[in-house]
Design an enzyme around this catalytic site. Sequence first.
Site, PDB file in Angstrom:
ATOM      1  N   ASP A  29       0.856  -1.185   0.000  1.00  0.00           N
ATOM      2  CA  ASP A  29       0.000   0.000   0.000  1.00  0.00           C
ATOM      3  C   ASP A  29       0.896   1.241   0.000  1.00  0.00           C
ATOM      4  OD1 ASP A  29      -3.208   0.568   1.150  1.00  0.00           O
ATOM      5  OD2 ASP A  29      -1.759   2.211   1.017  1.00  0.00           O
ATOM      6  N   ILE A  30       0.583   2.182  -0.864  1.00  0.00           N
ATOM      7  CA  ILE A  30       1.425   3.371  -1.048  1.00  0.00           C
ATOM      8  C   ILE A  30       1.303   4.343   0.128  1.00  0.00           C
ATOM      9  CG2 ILE A  30      -0.196   4.885  -2.293  1.00  0.00           C
ATOM     10  CD1 ILE A  30       3.415   4.147  -3.326  1.00  0.00           C
ATOM     11  N   GLU A  88     -12.453   3.499  -1.159  1.00  0.00           N
ATOM     12  CA  GLU A  88     -11.656   4.441  -1.959  1.00  0.00           C
ATOM     13  C   GLU A  88     -11.450   3.937  -3.388  1.00  0.00           C
ATOM     14  OE1 GLU A  88      -7.115   6.002  -1.886  1.00  0.00           O
ATOM     15  OE2 GLU A  88      -7.989   5.583   0.081  1.00  0.00           O
ATOM     16  N   HIS A  93      -9.920  -5.464  -2.874  1.00  0.00           N
ATOM     17  CA  HIS A  93      -8.565  -5.608  -2.335  1.00  0.00           C
ATOM     18  C   HIS A  93      -8.627  -5.952  -0.863  1.00  0.00           C
ATOM     19  CE1 HIS A  93      -9.796  -1.371  -2.318  1.00  0.00           C
ATOM     20  NE2 HIS A  93      -9.102  -1.225  -1.202  1.00  0.00           N
ATOM     21  N   HIS A  95      -6.661  -5.804   2.608  1.00  0.00           N
ATOM     22  CA  HIS A  95      -5.550  -5.148   3.318  1.00  0.00           C
ATOM     23  C   HIS A  95      -4.952  -6.158   4.296  1.00  0.00           C
ATOM     24  CE1 HIS A  95      -6.569  -0.801   2.462  1.00  0.00           C
ATOM     25  NE2 HIS A  95      -7.781  -1.296   2.311  1.00  0.00           N
TER      26      HIS A  95
HETATM   27  P1  AMP Z   1      -9.920   1.332   0.490  1.00  0.00           P
HETATM   28  O1  AMP Z   1     -10.510   1.395  -0.895  1.00  0.00           O
HETATM   29  O2  AMP Z   1     -10.545   2.326   1.429  1.00  0.00           O
HETATM   30  O3  AMP Z   1      -9.935  -0.058   1.063  1.00  0.00           O
HETATM   31  O4  AMP Z   1      -8.380   1.750   0.400  1.00  0.00           O
HETATM   32  C1  AMP Z   1      -7.659   1.816  -0.786  1.00  0.00           C
HETATM   33  C2  AMP Z   1      -6.199   1.693  -0.451  1.00  0.00           C
HETATM   34  O5  AMP Z   1      -5.456   1.722  -1.673  1.00  0.00           O
HETATM   35  C3  AMP Z   1      -5.621   2.818   0.441  1.00  0.00           C
HETATM   36  O6  AMP Z   1      -5.020   2.229   1.589  1.00  0.00           O
HETATM   37  C4  AMP Z   1      -4.595   3.507  -0.463  1.00  0.00           C
HETATM   38  O7  AMP Z   1      -3.461   3.958   0.237  1.00  0.00           O
HETATM   39  C5  AMP Z   1      -4.254   2.407  -1.451  1.00  0.00           C
HETATM   40  N1  AMP Z   1      -3.782   2.896  -2.736  1.00  0.00           N
HETATM   41  C6  AMP Z   1      -4.379   3.813  -3.547  1.00  0.00           C
HETATM   42  N2  AMP Z   1      -3.642   4.002  -4.664  1.00  0.00           N
HETATM   43  C7  AMP Z   1      -2.562   3.190  -4.561  1.00  0.00           C
HETATM   44  C8  AMP Z   1      -1.428   2.936  -5.386  1.00  0.00           C
HETATM   45  N3  AMP Z   1      -1.256   3.562  -6.557  1.00  0.00           N
HETATM   46  N4  AMP Z   1      -0.512   2.021  -4.964  1.00  0.00           N
HETATM   47  C9  AMP Z   1      -0.662   1.396  -3.786  1.00  0.00           C
HETATM   48  N5  AMP Z   1      -1.711   1.595  -2.957  1.00  0.00           N
HETATM   49  C10 AMP Z   1      -2.647   2.481  -3.336  1.00  0.00           C
END
Ligand code: AMP
Length: 129
Positions: A29-30, A88, A93, A95
């Site tokens: 995760d970035i 988001e 995905h 975590h």
């Molecule tokens: P959520 O959709 O709330 O479960 O979270 C989306 C996750 O994706 C967040 O923790 C972000 O930090 C992560 N994220 C978004 N864009 C990227 C990326 N380009 N590379 C890695 N992680 C990402």
Amino acid sequence: MSTIFTKIIQGEIPSYKVAENEDFYAFLDINPNAKGHTLVVPKKEVDKIFDLDEATYTGLMQFSYKIAKAIEKTIPCNRIGQLVVGLEVPHVHVHLIPLNEMSDIDFRKSVKLSDEEFKDIAKRISESL
Ligand code: AMP
């Protein structure tokens, strides 16, 4: 339009890759809650986890299990937490987050890592698989 995770899987956007197979892709995760915070995604682009077909859901959990074991070997922590949120990015995905305290599951928390640190963590988790 493809999701950002599909673009990552297809190599159009860079990622700190941990592992992949035919159906799943794992990368850091970035914006990590904690060092070693990893995302595991199905290559199939589906928004909500319970819209996955059962075989893909089971495969995602099996792949996540292997990645979690590798994170556990690599990152000192109390345990690995597993969460699915998806508010988001509309692409399923999982975590996997190394946890030491309750605040580690708070997405408002973020650990800043350098490019070198990200690369090193991804490499070490990958080598623990
Ligand atoms: P959520 O959709 O709330 O479960 O979270 C989306 C996750 O994706 C967040 O923790 C972000 O930090 C992560 N994220 C978004 N864009 C990227 C990326 N380009 N590379 C890695 N992680 C990402």
